[in-house]
Design a protein around this motif. Structure first.
Motif: not given
Length: 343
Positions: A47-50, A79-82, A101-103, A114-117
């Motif tokens: 999923f990613f946010h528009v 913002a995305a969920i992967g 994350h933000f990709l 450091g760029q994922w949670t």
């Protein structure tokens, strides 16, 4: 590591728009799957946010903002969920785990350390992490704290932030919650579905009343808290309606950001500063959501979602190929709540 496809898709900027972006300003490109470097987590996005702020990045960005401007050929981001495909052993991640994350705007991503949670079970649906619950809760508890019985005005009440901020303000003890939106149909939904006490309508057309007049009627004793996603005349109206000691948090500037005749990188508005002084209005820009703030919002928001006291209004759009159209619809204010692309 599982077998990767020979090519994957991502959304790139085809040309910078002269005005508001449309689907023809983007292209869906096929590219070899990313090769993770040292420390990278390889993720298959689900999923990613528009988000409407992409318009600002396409217009050249804003100095000091955390995200760089977009240029032709760039892949969009957000913002995305992967789902983890592979990860270094020291991350503690396993294939199939979910990370935020933000990709976004691509099917696969190599996310640097450091760029994922990790996505934990604090919220009942992982997609809620792509919404603005953290922002709304933090704004209403830290930047413009709600006190029991307050009258709260949320501009852009049907958007991704506003659709949650109104509900959260009520749950934090607000006595009256008013939202602004762009159509009578949305105004009705704010009251019937999201628990707003009243809604005011911008751009009401021939015979329509100014926002300030509508707000004065909806909040005859004035407002105590403003969550401002819009700026412009709505911010002016809020200043006029503010009670002494009112707290304002500025989250967005959609009036300038979505103006066809502007670049989307400015939010000009004229404010009577005498009113700020005389009424002792506290006004501040939203301070962001850091790790400390996360520890404060996730538990109450998760609890409210599970109990049904809070809903997450959102629209899921299927397929990366439909993401450019979804962005145009977000900018045009077609939907209520957040818009998420499901891959």
């Amino acid at each position: 590591m599982s077998t990767l496809p020979a090519s994957v898709r991502e959304v790139r900027v085809a040309a910078l728009p002269d005005g508001l972006p449309k689907p023809e300003h983007f292209t869906i490109e096929r590219t070899p799957p990313p090769v993770p470097g040292d420390g990278d987590v390889l993720v298959r996005n689900r999923f990613f946010h528009v988000f409407p702020a992409l318009r600002t990045l396409l217009g050249g960005g804003v100095a000091g903002a955390p995200y760089p401007p977009l240029k032709p050929g760039d892949t969009l981001f957000g913002a995305a969920i992967g789902e983890v495909v592979s990860a270094p052993a020291d991350t503690g991640l396993r294939p199939g785990d979910l990370v935020q994350h933000f990709l976004g705007w691509r099917e696969y991503a190599a996310v640097p350390a450091g760029q994922w949670t990790p996505v934990d079970g604090a919220l009942p649906d992982p997609v809620v992490h792509l919404g603005s619950a953290a922002l709304a809760y933090t704004a209403l508890t830290r930047d413009a704290p709600v006190r029991r019985g307050d009258t709260v005005f949320v501009t852009g009440g049907a958007g991704g932030v506003g659709s949650l901020a109104g509900q959260i303000a009520r749950l934090l003890g607000a006595g009256r919650v008013i939202g602004s939106t762009g159509s009578p149909a949305k105004a009705e939904r704010l009251v019937k579905e999201l628990g707003y006490d009243a809604a005011v309508i911008r751009d009401a057309g021939p015979g329509g009343r100014p926002i300030a007049e509508q707000l004065a009627e909806a909040a005859p004793e004035g407002i105590d808290v403003l969550v401002d996603n819009v700026g412009g005349e709505q911010l002016q109206a809020a200043v006029a309606a503010a009670r002494p000691g009112a707290r304002f948090v500025l989250v967005g500037a959609l009036a300038g950001q979505m103006a066809p005749g502007l670049s989307g990188t400015t939010g000009p508005v004229e404010i009577d500063t005498f009113q700020l002084i005389v009424k002792r209005i506290e006004m501040r820009g939203f301070g962001g959501v850091d790790d400390d703030a996360r520890g404060r919002w996730a538990e109450p928001v998760g609890g409210w979602l599970r109990s049904g006291e809070l809903t997450f209004p959102h629209v899921r759009v299927a397929g990366i190929e439909n993401a450019p159209q979804a962005l145009q619809e977000v900018i045009g204010g077609r939907h209520l709540g957040a818009v998420v692309v499901e891959l």
